[in-house]
Design a protein around this motif. Structure first.
Motif, PDB file in Angstrom:
ATOM      1  N   TRP A  12       5.963   9.808  21.780  1.00 37.57           N
ATOM      2  CA  TRP A  12       5.065   9.183  20.823  1.00 37.57           C
ATOM      3  C   TRP A  12       5.526   7.744  20.631  1.00 37.57           C
ATOM      4  O   TRP A  12       6.721   7.480  20.498  1.00 37.57           O
ATOM      5  N   THR A  13       4.583   6.826  20.592  1.00 36.98           N
ATOM      6  CA  THR A  13       4.916   5.424  20.393  1.00 36.98           C
ATOM      7  C   THR A  13       4.313   4.958  19.080  1.00 36.98           C
ATOM      8  O   THR A  13       3.155   5.234  18.791  1.00 36.98           O
ATOM      9  N   GLY A  14       5.099   4.263  18.299  1.00 32.91           N
ATOM     10  CA  GLY A  14       4.612   3.734  17.025  1.00 32.91           C
ATOM     11  C   GLY A  14       5.775   3.562  16.074  1.00 32.91           C
ATOM     12  O   GLY A  14       6.933   3.726  16.449  1.00 32.91           O
ATOM     13  N   ASP A  70      -4.211   7.277  15.800  1.00 32.49           N
ATOM     14  CA  ASP A  70      -3.705   6.091  16.490  1.00 32.49           C
ATOM     15  C   ASP A  70      -2.437   6.436  17.273  1.00 32.49           C
ATOM     16  O   ASP A  70      -2.287   6.038  18.431  1.00 32.49           O
ATOM     17  N   ILE A  71      -1.547   7.200  16.665  1.00 36.84           N
ATOM     18  CA  ILE A  71      -0.328   7.648  17.354  1.00 36.84           C
ATOM     19  C   ILE A  71      -0.717   8.509  18.555  1.00 36.84           C
ATOM     20  O   ILE A  71      -0.180   8.362  19.642  1.00 36.84           O
ATOM     21  N   LYS A 113      -1.610   6.812  21.681  1.00 32.04           N
ATOM     22  CA  LYS A 113      -0.520   6.117  22.393  1.00 32.04           C
ATOM     23  C   LYS A 113       0.453   7.080  23.062  1.00 32.04           C
ATOM     24  O   LYS A 113       1.452   6.652  23.619  1.00 32.04           O
ATOM     25  N   GLN A 140       2.281   9.300  25.648  1.00 29.59           N
ATOM     26  CA  GLN A 140       2.418   9.172  27.108  1.00 29.59           C
ATOM     27  C   GLN A 140       2.893  10.476  27.708  1.00 29.59           C
ATOM     28  O   GLN A 140       3.722  11.134  27.241  1.00 29.59           O
TER      29      GLN A 140
END
Length: 120
Positions: A63-65, A114-115, A118, A120
């Protein structure tokens, strides 16, 4: 920035807490005789549940954020939601408190989506 495993778990826990409060919101609105608002709240709680299910399915991926910011936002939303539920139970400003509660649920759903976008 990647969100670590511990923060992921905390985010999911807070989301589950919010889902429980959302269910309380539905019940409180029904007891207050606000059938239409209860129906709207139920739809939002169902959307929240779907979002949680997506998070769980993606929990092993990266997870990116900003995990801390998201956690703070969810904690704040949970506090606001609880305040609105308490006021609804007291039959204070039912319409405004319903709108506020819906906003809390919507804000968290948008931030978590939103998370999810993103991952991957």
């Amino acid at each position: 920035m990647p969100i670590n495993r511990e923060d992921k778990g905390f985010i999911i826990d807070q989301m589950e807490n919010m889902r429980t409060k959302g269910s309380r919101l539905v019940i409180s609105l029904r007891f207050a005789g606000e059938t239409e608002a209860a129906r709207k709240a139920k739809k939002k709680v169902d959307m929240l549940g779907s979002t949680i299910d997506e998070l769980l399915a993606e929990s092993m991926k990266s997870w990116t954020g900003n995990g801390k910011s998201l956690i703070d936002d969810i904690k704040w939303a949970n506090q606001q939601l609880q305040r609105d539920i308490n006021d609804i139970k007291k039959k204070k400003n039912l319409a405004q408190k319903s709108i506020n509660a819906f906003g809390c649920l919507d804000d968290v759903i948008v931030k978590v989506k939103d998370i999810l976008g993103k991952i991957q």
